[in-house]
Write a protein that holds these residues in place. Structure first.
Motif, PDB file in Angstrom:
ATOM      1  N   GLU A   1       3.011  29.556   1.530  1.00 55.52           N
ATOM      2  CA  GLU A   1       3.155  29.830   0.102  1.00 55.52           C
ATOM      3  C   GLU A   1       2.256  28.898  -0.710  1.00 55.52           C
ATOM      4  O   GLU A   1       1.571  29.333  -1.637  1.00 55.52           O
ATOM      5  N   LYS A   2       2.257  27.620  -0.330  1.00 52.19           N
ATOM      6  CA  LYS A   2       1.362  26.658  -1.010  1.00 52.19           C
ATOM      7  C   LYS A   2      -0.097  27.126  -0.894  1.00 52.19           C
ATOM      8  O   LYS A   2      -0.840  27.162  -1.881  1.00 52.19           O
TER       9      LYS A   2
ATOM     10  N   GLY B 245       4.672  35.568  -5.057  1.00 47.58           N
ATOM     11  CA  GLY B 245       5.269  34.857  -3.923  1.00 47.58           C
ATOM     12  C   GLY B 245       6.006  35.746  -2.935  1.00 47.58           C
ATOM     13  O   GLY B 245       6.740  35.257  -2.088  1.00 47.58           O
ATOM     14  N   GLU B 246       5.820  37.056  -3.044  1.00 42.23           N
ATOM     15  CA  GLU B 246       6.457  37.946  -2.081  1.00 42.23           C
ATOM     16  C   GLU B 246       5.504  38.222  -0.910  1.00 42.23           C
ATOM     17  O   GLU B 246       4.289  38.105  -1.052  1.00 42.23           O
TER      18      GLU B 246
ATOM     19  N   ASP C 265      10.900  39.387  -0.198  1.00 41.57           N
ATOM     20  CA  ASP C 265      10.943  37.948  -0.479  1.00 41.57           C
ATOM     21  C   ASP C 265      11.689  37.220   0.635  1.00 41.57           C
ATOM     22  O   ASP C 265      12.124  37.818   1.610  1.00 41.57           O
ATOM     23  N   ARG C 266      11.824  35.907   0.489  1.00 40.70           N
ATOM     24  CA  ARG C 266      12.384  35.131   1.588  1.00 40.70           C
ATOM     25  C   ARG C 266      13.864  35.400   1.804  1.00 40.70           C
ATOM     26  O   ARG C 266      14.361  35.321   2.931  1.00 40.70           O
TER      27      ARG C 266
ATOM     28  N   LEU D 165       6.451  28.979   6.374  1.00 46.08           N
ATOM     29  CA  LEU D 165       6.337  29.815   5.177  1.00 46.08           C
ATOM     30  C   LEU D 165       6.139  28.960   3.924  1.00 46.08           C
ATOM     31  O   LEU D 165       5.457  29.380   2.987  1.00 46.08           O
ATOM     32  N   ASP D 166       6.730  27.760   3.898  1.00 44.12           N
ATOM     33  CA  ASP D 166       6.478  26.856   2.765  1.00 44.12           C
ATOM     34  C   ASP D 166       4.987  26.532   2.665  1.00 44.12           C
ATOM     35  O   ASP D 166       4.389  26.587   1.593  1.00 44.12           O
TER      36      ASP D 166
ATOM     37  N   CYS E   8      -1.342  30.139  -0.284  1.00 38.37           N
ATOM     38  CA  CYS E   8      -1.628  31.375  -1.006  1.00 38.37           C
ATOM     39  C   CYS E   8      -1.691  31.141  -2.512  1.00 38.37           C
ATOM     40  O   CYS E   8      -2.519  31.742  -3.204  1.00 38.37           O
ATOM     41  N   ARG E   9      -0.826  30.271  -3.009  1.00 32.35           N
ATOM     42  CA  ARG E   9      -0.882  29.994  -4.451  1.00 32.35           C
ATOM     43  C   ARG E   9      -2.256  29.411  -4.832  1.00 32.35           C
ATOM     44  O   ARG E   9      -2.843  29.790  -5.842  1.00 32.35           O
TER      45      ARG E   9
ATOM     46  N   MET F 170       0.352  37.223   0.906  1.00 32.88           N
ATOM     47  CA  MET F 170       1.331  37.114  -0.185  1.00 32.88           C
ATOM     48  C   MET F 170       0.780  37.655  -1.486  1.00 32.88           C
ATOM     49  O   MET F 170      -0.423  37.651  -1.705  1.00 32.88           O
TER      50      MET F 170
END
Lengths: 248, 248, 248, 248, 248, 248
Positions: free
Chosen positions: F230-231, F203-204, E218-219, F226-227, F233-234, F199
């Motif tokens: 993450e968006k 979220g890992e 994780d981050r 990375l933000d 990948c979600r 990811m």
């Protein structure tokens, strides 16, 4: 080093210093500038010399020509069929080794500076293998080379006189301690020492490749081996001269 | 489709439906079970049949045998030397195509269920190329196959009687509008249509491969082509029969 | 054959029959069973001997072991960077030729029947090339082989005593008519004759490979060449013995 | 030759001379000049035509263009995944054979002398295979070719009018003695005879490739096969024409 | 993500954020313009930088230079001998991947527009492998690059000042839940997460390659990993600076 | 590191943190156990999962399964046709690199110990390329994998429950100083930094691969990247879930 057994006789009845029957057939095929079928007993090799305008990059603008050689065994040439190298996708080390030997040997028979910027491709394809395929290849290829150069000269392509006196090759082995000239497969497979000798007409060496994988050899034995080799090469060069003396 | 010119004559003086001189030499080399030199005019191919115990994986435990074929051109076989495929590291598409054709054609001449789990390797190596190398290969390979099967039977390796009646092949082309049998290179290079026909002794087709890259052809022309092909194949099968009738 | 010039001196000031400085460093790396850095002047080769259980197919169930060798040149080993063979997708003929020479030479230093069904892989990777890479490889590889066999014996893997007395190799050339021992690149590139000699401790030949591409050589010259080679090999074997006498 | 069984019905319920449903989707992808998805039942092939300036060496300075084709099967196209040829490092003979067939067939649909010195690359990638992939490829590739030539003309790159009338291809087989049009895999795998026919709009042959590996065929059967092929090709050419009549 | 165990100790006794002993030996061999032996503990890589006139085709006439890199593992570098890629005839995916990483990383250390149309070939040959071979390669190659550029400048070949500040690389892993700097093989083989970080002297990233095949991360963990990497890279850059400060 | 320009707008009008339109089509072809067409804007990849009994040698008798992946680009997928790797005879480094990334990523989505000794082959063939082909491949391949595992379970071949929660991948780049999500080719070609992030649903990270060939990046920028990742990948995982929720 092993000592020789007094009662040694060769399977084909030859004397120890006797060559197999040698035949050189010129004009075996008609497309290449030189085409020869050479036979050392049951070993039969088709030797051709093809001519190409231009030279490889490392010889460009040198004013000189080049000669290169490729050797190959037809799949059915051997007692047990051998796999076709083109299908395997790679050339065996043994093939590379022999191709390079033939190329070096034949370059000793051509004056590249008299050839102009032309390339001669020697191809030696073994139709039937019974030992001595590399020495037969060199011996036959000289004759194909001579014919190809004659064609080049007739066409006015070659400026000078590139053909040098003959080069021939023979194998000598030590079998059960006996030095033997011109080994067939059956003797080659069980020889303790195996020597391939490439010689010029004047009796000088172009290449010497001797290996004693099953046994080593000393300088006395080397002397005897070279005597036999010289005898064989003289006879082969006579055969080359005789073949070239005939009309094509 | 082009119309034929009345005054067409072939460079070698043959009639339109005439084969070149065909020669089939058995026992050309001694190592493989079958070894044949086949000649269609100046085209010369060494065809061998070698026998191997066992079969490829996809035939294992089938109780049947297999036959596979490889075709290759010696570098100096053609007017301009062609590059050795083993040195190039890959086999040309044309080579693959012909190898596969030979394999399929010869499998029509052998009853695999009578062969036992043995593999026959056919090798067709072109010594000199002057058109029709694939058809000469098929025709010669049948004879090599017959000799190899005789060897197998003599050795008691083959349980049954796997040899089927002859299969032969010939090319027919359309040159300047004229249907011609058995094209040499000079005609082949300028043919509008090129057809290779593989036939059995009873006159049935094993393979038909016709291509009209420079021109198309209609069914009337196809009929004429097949008439010529049938004539050629009958003569070739007679030559195969005659060759096999002699003592080896 | 050229006559020698009286005033010939070697670029590095050595006498004609003098070796370059030879260094043999054992335990050069730690993963392989034997690992040696051998230096002949500026030529530096990493020679390793790795052991593998089992033997290649053609040796299976023979009760004997096998030894094989691979030679390679690092891309930056030469004055001008040479292309990486893995990227070229094929191994050069020269590489094959040398790998095979090393393999044959080292097999003369091991009694395969005492090795059990184990395989020894010799790797000779040239870090820096200045002539004589193949002879340095053979000389260094013997020491790596000796160390590897000691490891095998310590582990109880090897039943017998497979290590035979030392084998070493040296090059001798003819430069401007002068026979010279142990040629660096600068001499090798302009030598008329180049001979590589592999010898046993008892002074017998394992391999002789002489080539006279730029010139031929006669038996008198051969004698002189072999005298030099014998001197060089004796010194190399002394160096091998000295290296092996030290604690690892 | 086998006799047909009266009660033969096809697994998918089609009449013997009935094509599978054919779909031709233009503009399937957007990067190549022509991009078509062609479907013969469950067989789906992506056919593209890409344009490259210049021609291969053998066509240089001829004033003519060239067309070449490559065929490939995606690994997951078949019932059992087939190995990716790029990973195997070599292209299969079957792939070469089909690529060459497609190339020759499409060259019959383009007047190279009107193309200028441009090369058209045809790519036929089989997404899903259910028999007839080579015939679907040829049929779809013609449409991609037509679209690519239209692009070239719109860009002003092509001097003349290189597109010739349509070429289409279909397979006909003999299954349990019955001539059947457009074989799916299930029928193809057990067919005695398999014929691929490439035809022009005027009903002439471009290519005929028939093989009777499991059985031979006679001229009467050949006639019937060609009748079926002609019917299939006419329908395919109508589908090509219809697809090309729509706006892209 | 696993939680760390309090009592974790490293096999070689290092602190979690401690590098192995790093040694950088310049002038390791003499032929290439730059030649470095880099050691991270037992990992030893020979890194060379060779200079070639001219650039690859895609850079021609750009006025800029190019840098490319090749990585390879000597067969005996690993605990178990790995097969020579040149003999296998193909380069492994892993090798390609690392070669590309090294190339990209080093291009971040050179201003190609200052290099003139010259190419720098980086070769990283692993003599002994114990984890971290790619990070050692990058770190050592920078020093070889610096030496090669100095040679170029001394020869007046390079117009500008192409060398940028140092780039170094280190691996960080998560082993049994503990973030560890610079993994040897033994830790690498059982790490849950493996991150390779390439950094500039100013602490910016050139490359980040992290993989969590056995586990994800994780981050928060990423932050900790990058802290360790930054510490490692700072120390490596100090070592590079120190090595380059000495006379060659 | 460059500073962003306030007035930056993307060519396709998307917000900086906005994905292209994503489409996931299951059952795209019928032969493989799982077959998906995934589209990220104009990038289209056919992802299949095929099942094979047995495992590679290094997994034999482990009781576990294996998953491997191959990525390839169709020749006509790119703006300029790219050469077919099978014809070139070697696979490019880039292809290897991506195949390995896909394999590692998907192995994070399967519990090999629950798979039995079966192998899943993932094939990702790019039909049309417009940036992000590797991230689209991973995202689509997860859905194909899920379908293939369902087939295996339905057939009773898989003992346990090997499918883990979704894994998805997206690219984030820095273009003219602006962090942008999911780069098309036009942005990718001029990006200073290019990061591919794989990811899990929680979220890992599975993989992080960031490269700053044209520029470096610092930790602040990494955080922003990375933000965005993450968006992205979600959203992709939501699309995978939605696709899998439908009946096939």
């Amino acid at each position: 080093m092993t000592s020789s057994s007094a009662e040694f006789t060769r399977a084909d009845g030859r004397a120890l210093d006797q060559m197999r029957t040698v035949k050189i057939t010129r004009g075996f095929t008609s497309n290449p500038a030189g085409s020869v079928l050479v036979e050392f007993g049951d070993t039969r090799v088709m030797c051709t010399a093809s001519v190409e305008l231009g030279v490889p990059r490392f010889k460009r603008d040198s004013g000189e020509g080049w000669l290169t050689a490729e050797y190959a065994m037809l799949p059915a040439a051997t007692a047990e069929r051998n796999r076709r190298e083109s299908m395997a996708g790679k050339v065996k080390g043994r093939t590379h080794e022999i191709s390079r030997l033939i190329g070096r040997s034949l370059r000793a028979a051509v004056d590249l500076s008299e050839l102009g910027e032309n390339t001669i491709n020697i191809d030696c394809d073994v139709l039937q293998a019974d030992g001595g395929t590399r020495t037969a290849s060199i011996t036959g290829a000289y004759v194909a080379l001579a014919d190809a150069i004659a064609v080049l000269k007739a066409r006015g392509v070659v400026p000078g006189n590139p053909l040098l006196p003959p080069v021939a090759a023979v194998s000598v082995g030590v079998v059960e301690g006996n030095v033997c000239l011109d080994l067939p497969y059956e003797e080659d497979a069980r020889a303790d020492v195996d020597m391939n000798v490439v010689m010029t007409e004047s009796g000088e060496f172009v290449e010497l490749q001797g290996t004693g994988e099953n046994n080593t050899f000393d300088r006395a034995q080397l002397g005897e081996i070279l005597d036999y080799a010289e005898k064989g090469c003289r006879e082969l060069i006579a055969a080359q001269r005789a073949a070239l003396a005939q009309d094509l």
